[in-house]
Design a protein around this motif. Structure first.
Motif, PDB file in Angstrom:
ATOM      1  N   PHE A  69       5.961   3.219   2.940  1.00 42.36           N
ATOM      2  CA  PHE A  69       4.626   2.154   2.393  1.00 42.36           C
ATOM      3  C   PHE A  69       4.603   1.632   3.931  1.00 42.36           C
ATOM      4  CE2 PHE A  69       8.819   0.210   0.346  1.00 42.36           C
ATOM      5  CZ  PHE A  69       8.300  -1.197   0.657  1.00 42.36           C
ATOM      6  N   VAL A  74       6.939   5.748  -6.867  1.00 41.23           N
ATOM      7  CA  VAL A  74       7.757   5.966  -5.935  1.00 41.23           C
ATOM      8  C   VAL A  74       8.423   6.991  -5.424  1.00 41.23           C
ATOM      9  CG1 VAL A  74       7.529   3.702  -4.716  1.00 41.23           C
ATOM     10  CG2 VAL A  74       8.793   3.663  -6.053  1.00 41.23           C
ATOM     11  N   TYR A 100      13.127   7.640  -0.024  1.00 41.08           N
ATOM     12  CA  TYR A 100      12.666   8.007   1.273  1.00 41.08           C
ATOM     13  C   TYR A 100      13.034   8.859   1.779  1.00 41.08           C
ATOM     14  CZ  TYR A 100      10.670   7.755   6.089  1.00 41.08           C
ATOM     15  OH  TYR A 100       9.631   9.123   7.290  1.00 41.08           O
ATOM     16  N   LYS A 132       1.447  -0.707  -0.230  1.00 44.40           N
ATOM     17  CA  LYS A 132      -0.374  -0.288  -0.001  1.00 44.40           C
ATOM     18  C   LYS A 132       0.616   1.714  -0.235  1.00 44.40           C
ATOM     19  CE  LYS A 132      -3.897   2.213   2.833  1.00 44.40           C
ATOM     20  NZ  LYS A 132      -4.229   2.594   1.190  1.00 44.40           N
ATOM     21  N   HIS A 133      -0.193   1.827  -1.408  1.00 42.21           N
ATOM     22  CA  HIS A 133       1.507   3.246  -1.325  1.00 42.21           C
ATOM     23  C   HIS A 133       0.419   4.302  -1.319  1.00 42.21           C
ATOM     24  CE1 HIS A 133       3.645   6.382  -3.684  1.00 42.21           C
ATOM     25  NE2 HIS A 133       4.643   6.215  -2.758  1.00 42.21           N
ATOM     26  N   LEU A 167       4.710   2.082 -10.085  1.00 44.17           N
ATOM     27  CA  LEU A 167       4.070   2.587  -8.458  1.00 44.17           C
ATOM     28  C   LEU A 167       4.916   3.831  -8.708  1.00 44.17           C
ATOM     29  CD1 LEU A 167       4.847   0.415  -6.160  1.00 44.17           C
ATOM     30  CD2 LEU A 167       2.520   1.050  -6.666  1.00 44.17           C
TER      31      LEU A 167
END
Length: 419
Positions: A401, A389, A392, A341-342, A387
């Motif tokens: 995530f 992303v 970080y 889950k993102h 995704l």
């Protein structure tokens, strides 16, 4: 706006019985953030237990099991303010069993207040919480060396504990760690500086919290995860255009302006911002962390879970490496099929490989073929679809995530995209 007037998010962490809840209670009480009826209830319960004074931990330990066992189980959120700043405080559990709650509480924190019992010094859970703070890129960590009134030669012991924590922090790459000697029970150096520790010339805990700088989330490239597609037939829509179609969400970072060229991820389709709405008001620009509705020039396919971002943002990917904090009793092994889950998007993923596990004593990555409860390790993942992303280190929102159990939806791990 000055740093002192901004809101600060802080989380407490530490081992069991280090005095986190008492410290939070002391902070709330001495900063006059407790209502009279709340204080009356604390005093009444304390008397019923035969205590001679008020048990400040009762101000945060709200669950019945917490009060009965004398431990913190869930993250307790408290809101308070001083003349200089407002605060959102997350009091996190100390028991290793509830590390997942600590990850939750620290994930949005600007600062972690890490308690260490002066008598015990740096222990394994201290190292684990420092590692979590480092992985979550928490900008500031305050080491509160608690129960300083219970040790002989307090100054020497404080310096010893602070040096031990600083060594661990350096190995983990934590840039800002500062230590304060405190007594949560008596209030020494919590809100006011204490004459009891005359050898310490630094600020109190509250003074540090009131002066810490807070980064602006408007920095960086524009990035808006779509929460809701607003169509003409919807009951809620800004403006009066019957053909209106907008995409609502909260800006994670950056600034969006009318006319900006943007891309929609994961498709990569490009278009321009035709309009911006704040509620039912048409605006020219929006900055993070505002929640807005975006109109686009072109009628392209945009769904919940997509991201509207600057055209210079990195494309969506299916394969990437990440660091996990494993939060489940069932161990993780290569080949596991999970859900990732993102933001608002959930997709199937496969754990292609485990590339290391963090040794909390040596602060080194060791080869492993399994991650167990509370382990921190590096993995390679392959997602079923691209995704959007980000590393970080670049974006705490775009790089975070969760891994979920596909059979029941339970959270198995908190993940951070490497890069």
């Amino acid at each position: 706006m000055t740093h002192q007037s901004t809101m600060l998010r802080l989380a407490t962490a530490g081992s069991v019985d280090d005095g986190k809840s008492t410290l939070v209670g002391r902070l709330l009480h001495d900063s006059k953030a407790i209502l009279a009826d709340q204080w009356d209830a604390v005093e009444r319960i304390s008397r019923d237990r035969g205590l001679t004074g008020a048990d400040l931990a009762l101000l945060t330990d709200g669950l019945r099991a917490e009060r009965e066992q004398g431990i913190t189980i869930d993250v307790a959120y408290r809101y308070f303010a001083t003349e200089k700043r407002s605060f959102v405080l997350a009091d996190c559990p100390g028991h290793v069993q509830y590390t997942r709650n600590t990850v939750t509480g620290a994930s949005t924190a600007d600062v972690v207040v890490l308690l260490v019992d002066a008598r015990k010094g740096v222990v394994e859970q201290t190292r684990r919480h420092l590692a979590v703070a480092a992985l979550l890129r928490v900008p500031h960590v305050i080491l509160a060396v608690n129960k300083i009134d219970l040790v002989d030669d307090a100054e020497a012991r404080f310096l010893e504990v602070a040096a031990g924590a600083a060594e661990v922090a350096l190995g983990l790459g934590l840039a800002d760690l500062r230590a304060i000697p405190v007594s949560a029970l008596h209030g020494d150096n919590v809100v006011d500086r204490s004459a009891t520790t005359s050898w310490y010339s630094g600020p109190s805990l509250l003074e540090v919290l009131e002066s810490l700088p807070v980064g602006e989330v408007s920095d960086g490239e524009a990035r808006l995860p779509v929460q809701l597609v607003i169509r003409p037939q919807g009951a809620v829509r800004p403006g009066a255009d019957p053909d209106f179609r907008g995409y609502a969400g909260r800006l994670d970072s950056g600034v969006l302006r009318r006319g900006d060229e943007v891309q929609v991820l994961p498709s990569g389709r490009r278009t321009r911002v035709a309009g911006l709405w704040l509620g039912d008001r048409n605006i020219e620009e929006a900055a993070a962390p505002q929640s807005v509705t975006v109109e686009l020039d072109d009628d392209i396919d945009v769904s919940r879970g997509d991201v509207i971002s600057a055209v210079t943002a990195a494309p969506a990917v299916r394969e990437f490496t990440a660091t996990l904090t494993w939060l489940a009793d069932t161990p993780l092994r290569p080949g596991a099929r999970l859900l990732l889950k993102h933001g608002t998007r959930t997709v199937p993923v496969i754990i292609r490989a485990l590339t290391g596990r963090l040794d909390l004593d040596a602060l080194e990555q060791h080869a492993t073929d399994v991650l167990s409860l509370n382990d921190i390790g590096a993995v390679e993942l392959v997602a079923a679809e691209p995704l959007p992303v980000l590393p970080y280190a670049v974006s705490r929102h775009g790089g975070a995530f969760l891994l979920l159990d596909p059979s029941d939806g339970n959270t198995l791990a908190a993940g951070l995209v490497a890069g």
